[in-house]
Every structure is written in C-alpha cells, then in structure tokens.
Motif scaffolding. Structure first.
Motif, PDB file in Angstrom:
ATOM      1  N   GLN B 122       0.853  -1.209  -0.061  1.00  0.00           N
ATOM      2  CA  GLN B 122       0.065  -0.097  -0.027  1.00  0.00           C
ATOM      3  C   GLN B 122       0.950   1.359   0.011  1.00  0.00           C
ATOM      4  N   GLN B 125       2.286   2.040  -3.383  1.00  0.00           N
ATOM      5  CA  GLN B 125       1.183   2.387  -4.211  1.00  0.00           C
ATOM      6  C   GLN B 125       1.050   3.911  -4.023  1.00  0.00           C
ATOM      7  N   ASN B 134       0.115  -5.005  -6.573  1.00  0.00           N
ATOM      8  CA  ASN B 134      -0.466  -5.121  -5.481  1.00  0.00           C
ATOM      9  C   ASN B 134      -0.754  -6.361  -4.973  1.00  0.00           C
TER      10      ASN B 134
END
Lengths: 176, 527
Positions: B122, B125, B134
């Motif tokens: 996360q 990202q 992911n």
C-alpha cells in the motif's frame, strides 16, 4: 573531523616524528617472540596478535599456552589471507600502526610496549579501545575482536569445551 | 547417501564454464545474459530458458553442491558469502551477510519465506506510484512460488524459537509460524552453511538446474565488470574470470546479448551500473539502499536451549512492525537467529573472561533479533552504494536518529520478551552493556545506553533498494516490469528494485516479483 585509517597512519607517524625528531618512533617495535614460519603475516604483525590473543580470549587461551596461541595465530593468518584485498589493506594499515613504536604510543596513550604489558594492562587497553570516543579506535577494536575470536571459536578443537557438537542426525553425513 | 544434484547434472551435459579454468579471451553470445543466480536471477533463468530463449547465467561465486557443505562456518563463510561474511557498511557499524555462490543468498539463508506485507504494498502505491503491483496482482505469483519451492509453515520449533513464542504469549504479543522453503527437511539447523541434504529449495537445487536442463549456460566465478551499450541499447557485457580463491586472474569473456537481466542483489546490481556509467539523469543508482538493520539481544536460560539445532527460524512476531503506521516511528520485526560459534563469538560484544564465559553458555543462550523497518519515513533514507578505487562496492549507510530510536525501543522489547520467557539473565549486544538479571534492571540500563555506530551491535542479512522501482521517472530507475528507464534491453530483477525495505524477510517477495517480470520479459522477447 572523521579520520580514515590512512590519515591516522600519516597523523601518527607525523606526530611521532615531530615529537622526537628521530627515527626511533617510526621504526617497528623489536621482535621479542618467536615468529611462526610459513605464515603470510609479517613477524611484526604476528607479534601484535601474539600478545592480544590471550587478552581477547582470556579464559579460553592462556598467556603461557604457546601451542594454543600458535594454533590461533595460524588460523588468523589463514583467515587474513582470504579476506578481500580492500579489507586486507585496511587491516595492514591498522597492524602497521600497532606494530610501529610511534603508532603504538599514540594508540596506547603512552603505555609501555605491548609485549611488556601484563594481561590486566592489556585488558584495560582493550576496554579503552572498545569504548573510545574516536570511532576509528572502535573500528580497530571490533576488527581485531572479529578476527581473533573467529579464529579460535571457528576451530573444532575449541568446541569440546563449549559442549557444541553437530546434531546426531548429521553423523556420517559430513566427512571432514 | 544424499543424491548430488549438481554432480549428476554436470555429468549429464550441463553447460558450465568455471572462471577458475578460463584460459584466454573468449566471445560468446546469447539472447539473455542474467547477472546473478540468486532469488531474482534463478527464477529469471528458469522462466526465460524454458521459454526457449538462449540464456547465460553468470555468478561471481563458485558452483558448490550438497557434498561441499560441511556444516562448518570456517569453510562456509569464505566459500559461500560475500567478503567471507565480513562485509560491512562503510563505517563498519553494520555487518552484512550476503551469499556469493551459485544460488546467491538463497543457498545460505535461513529459509524464512514471507509474502510482502500488505502495508508495504500500500505504501508503494501511495508514495512510489505503483499502479500494477499490489497484493491481488502478485497473489498468483506468490502461490506459484510457494508451490514451486515447497513453502509452507514449519510447525516444529526448536527452543530458540519456542522461547520467542513463549515470551509473546506471556506478554500477549502477536506471533506467527514461519513458512519455509524446504522439502523433506532433516531439521539440522545448519541452513546458513549450505544445506547438506538438499532439503532447502534454494535456487541452487531448483531453478538453476531447471534452467540448465532447458539448455542455459552457467558461468560461475566470473565478475561482471561492465555492461556494454550503444545508442541507448544494451549490447552485452565484459566478464572477468576469478580463480579458486576468488581473485581476478587476468582472463576475461565478452558476451553479446540483446537483453541483460541484472540480478546481482542490492549492492551488486548498483555496482555494475555504476562501473558501467549507465545513463542515470536523476542520479538515483545506488541511492536508497536499505538493510533492515538488526539489533540483537542474548538471554541466558537455566535449561539448555541449543539454538544451533533445528530450523533456524520458525516463529516471528510482527507485534511492533506497524504499530505507529507505515510512516510512523521505526517499526521492528522480532525473530531469532541460529547460534553457531563464529556467529556468536564475533557478534557478542565484550572480550576476555566475560566473552569466554558467554561462549561457555552457548547451549543455554537464546538470542532474539529485531529487524528495523527502514525507508518508510522521510527521516529514514537508507544508504548509498559507492565504488572503491578498485571498483568494488561499499555501502555508506549513516544511521539516523529515527533508526536509533527504533533500535532502543527494540532492545527494550527484546529484553522484556526474554525475561517474560523465563530468562535468568539478559545481555543486549552493545559495547557498554552488562548482563542484567531482571526486566527493571534491563530497562534502566538500555534507556541509558548510547545509541551510536560501533557501540550498538548491528547486523543485516537483507539488502534491498538501490535501483528503485516506481511510477515516476524522477524518483525511480525501473518501471513496474523491471525495465531500466534509460537503456533498452536492460531489466533489473532482484531486491534492488524495492523502493523501501519490506518489513519482512525478502526472498519470497523477490521470487514473486521475479516470476511476474521474467514472464512478461519472456513474452516481449518472443514477440
């Protein structure tokens, strides 16, 4: 300012030379032990280890145990020979300082020659290096610590006293 | 008698060139040159050779097999590790353990195989512009790697690990079983010296043999000096042969390749790029290199612990890894290391009678380590790979106050844990530490210990970063498929692409990402 080994070497020699104006301080300490033949380490470097081995390994290798000290020294020599060239160069610089009269005076804060120090005095010196405010001396201490302790405890002859042994399942698996 | 996979493979006609036997100059060509045979290189070698491409894999270490693994540190370290296991950061404050042999670190690691933590993905990202990678997109690759390499939780725990679990239970801290990449493991405990039974599913016994069976060529004891490129595209590389003592002996090989996969690890890969002077407009090569710097704590128990026997790692605690959020104060993962004589003798601080007394306690010592999760906070920017005058790499890793704060908290947690597990005495590994007999004593002492380089003992077996992956060309060197942004025909597939550390042991993360990106590369090269 952070000192590199190279700069400390230059500094120590320059300081010694300036302090006395003579060659005595930059000359190597005299040899007062019997160097082991066939080792790659110079006799002056062997001598540094010879007197530090029983201090680092007090309780495992006694000062008067010549055979065991020779065993550790031979292992150090073997380990030294396979280190990377840059690591060898750094250790050589350190040993050069320790083996020279001027360098020794600087690093030992004026103590007598290494060979003249009692075990208690050598232990005190190691403690000073271990906790010195100069990072360079802590590096030197840890470098010597690794080399000397690995040379003894990596050798299977040290293991019976530790009761360390290969697992039972491995018997017959390795034949060394 | 253990089947010698390597000897049998060589007898069956595997193509192998040993640098120690190299005489004279030579020119070879291939479709893909893979530099490194560890987690990234091994997986890439299997995928690309099985796709029908002409693959060459080069490793600077030797090719060893199970019968070479003698369960002794004194031979394993010089034979199988970078710099004889004496590699250190530039200021000597952190010891770095990395493999240098065919199979790379997978040949000598302790088998812990954990998926990339969700908070890490996360963070990548949100902060590093990851769009494709992911937990969902990586899941099939994690599953595939786990099936290939026999990865599953190991439920037999030796005392070293059991005491970690016990301490967690007493304190109500979370802990889990560790999945390991083993098949028919004898539970010997000598994984760090090479597996003498071939139970560990390292690249040495899995993907490298698969690649050689598919026609790949292995070059061991060759150092990649520089990459060759022309008009913005890779053309090959220059290799220098090493002798049996891993010293250059003057012979070299030139390899022409239309694609190079750089998998030399997070110190080796940046070093190759730096030596090659590849285009790097934002000066990112080698920057943001991470270690999971690890502090250590020894504990003496009344009963025998025998931490050298049995699976080295089978229990971990992530209780403190994400407590302050991924970008908050430095989190740390709790694990245990195996305790063998050289490892203990060189890492335990102190000398003289104290040191020998501690060594005498080797069978009663439980040791816990805390892996500090670096790279997630702006005060934790990791280190930088640099080249020495002789071209060899060194990692400059100044330790920030942010990381030191984490180190002190970690030492406190470990002492608390060890006393909760029943320790008689605890010894945080620090040059000014003393053996203490109670948690209050430990707390008082640790709070006063100076946290500084070469006082607090630090080690690492996880090197990550230095060739960061991401979505922005100003902050990343490779895209999410591992393509180097500034040269065609160059991919980076290893742990160097992680833009931060992981907060978990890296091998399975590298396997999964390598499977994905090597498969995508194979498709592109076949097109």
């Amino acid at each position: 300012m952070k000192l590199s080994r190279r700069s400390l070497l230059k500094y120590s020699i320059a300081t010694a030379a300036l302090a006395s104006g003579g060659a005595w301080l930059v000359s190597p300490a005299s040899i007062d032990f019997k160097p082991m033949p066939k080792l790659t380490l110079k006799p002056q470097y062997q001598q540094v280890f010879w007197y530090l081995i029983p201090a680092f390994l007090e309780g495992a290798v006694a000062s008067d145990d010549v055979a065991r000290k020779q065993h550790v020294l031979a292992n150090i020599d073997q380990a030294f020979s396979i280190l990377e060239p840059h690591t060898q160069a750094e250790l050589n610089q350190l040993l050069e300082i320790l083996a020279s009269r001027g360098g020794w005076l600087l690093l030992s804060a004026g103590a007598a020659r290494l060979s003249e120090l009692s075990i208690a005095q050598r232990l005190l010196l190691l403690q000073q290096w271990q906790q010195h405010y100069l990072q360079l001396l802590r590096q030197a201490y840890q470098g010597l610590h690794e080399l000397i302790t690995a040379a003894w405890y990596g050798d299977p002859t040290a293991w019976p006293e530790l009761a360390y042994h290969l697992p039972v399942q491995a018997r017959g698996l390795v034949n060394d | 008698m253990i089947k010698d996979i390597i000897a049998e493979g060589l007898a069956s006609g595997w193509q192998h060139i040993d640098g120690a036997n190299q005489q004279g100059e030579q020119e070879l060509d291939c479709d893909v040159l893979i530099i490194g045979s560890g987690a990234g290189g091994g997986i890439s070698a299997q995928v690309l050779s099985q796709a029908g491409l002409k693959v060459m894999v080069v490793d600077e270490g030797p090719l060893k097999s199970s019968q070479d693994f003698k369960m002794q540190e004194r031979s394993a370290y010089p034979d199988l590790y970078q710099e004889s296991a004496a590699r250190k950061t530039k200021d000597k404050a952190i010891s770095i353990f990395q493999g240098r042999c065919v199979g790379g670190s997978t040949t000598v690691n302790w088998t812990t195989s954990l998926r990339t933590p969700e908070p890490t993905l996360q963070h990548w990202q949100q902060r590093w512009g990851f769009k494709q990678l992911n937990s969902q997109s990586l899941a099939p690759y994690f599953v595939k790697a786990e099936q290939m390499l026999g990865i599953s939780p190991w439920l037999q725990t030796n005392q070293n690990n059991a005491l970690l679990a016990k301490g967690c239970e007493v304190l109500a801290w979370s802990y889990q079983a560790i999945p390991r990449n083993v098949k028919q493991c004898w539970d010997l405990g000598y994984c760090g010296m090479g597996c003498p039974t071939n139970a560990k599913q390292s690249m040495l016994v899995t993907t490298i043999p698969a690649a050689l069976n598919a026609g790949a060529t292995l070059l061991s004891r060759f150092r990649v000096q520089t990459l060759h490129f022309d008009k913005g595209a890779i053309t090959g590389a220059q290799l220098q042969a090493l002798d049996a003592s891993q010293r250059l002996h003057g012979e070299s090989i030139k390899i022409k390749a239309r694609q190079v996969v750089l998998s030399a690890g997070a110190i080796g890969s940046p070093a190759v790029l730096l030596r090659s002077k590849v285009p790097d407009p934002y000066q990112l090569v080698g920057k943001r290199t991470f270690l999971h710097p690890s502090v250590m704590s020894g504990a003496v128990f009344e009963q025998a612990v025998n931490s050298h026997q049995g699976a080295p790692q089978s229990v971990y605690s992530d209780h403190f890894v994400w407590r302050e959020g991924s970008e908050g104060e430095c989190g740390y993962k709790l694990e245990v290391p195996p305790v063998h004589p050289i490892l203990l003798a060189t890492k335990i601080s102190g000398f003289g009678q104290f040191h020998s007394d501690m060594m005498q306690q080797i069978n009663h010592l439980q040791v816990t380590i805390a892996l500090l999760r670096d790279g997630f906070n702006e005060q934790s920017i990791g280190g930088q790979v640099q080249l020495r005058d002789d071209g060899s790499p060194v990692l400059d890793y100044p330790i920030s106050d942010f990381v030191w704060r984490g180190a002190r908290r970690a030492l406190l947690s470990m002492a608390e844990l060890q006393f909760a597990a029943g320790a008689k005495q605890v010894f945080p590994l620090h040059e000014q530490s003393k053996l203490v007999s109670s948690w209050p004593q430990a707390k008082t002492m640790i709070e006063q210990l100076p946290m500084q380089a070469l006082a607090t003992r630090l080690a690492s077996a996880h090197v990550m970063g230095g060739c960061a992956m991401g979505g922005d060309e100003q902050t990343s060197l490779v895209d999410e498929e591992g393509n180097y942004r500034w040269l065609d025909g160059l991919s980076v597939i290893d742990g160097s692409v992680f833009p931060t550390s992981l907060g978990a042991n890296p091998q399975l993360s590298i396997y999964a990402m390598a499977l994905r990106n090597a498969e995508l590369l194979a498709k592109r090269l076949q097109a």
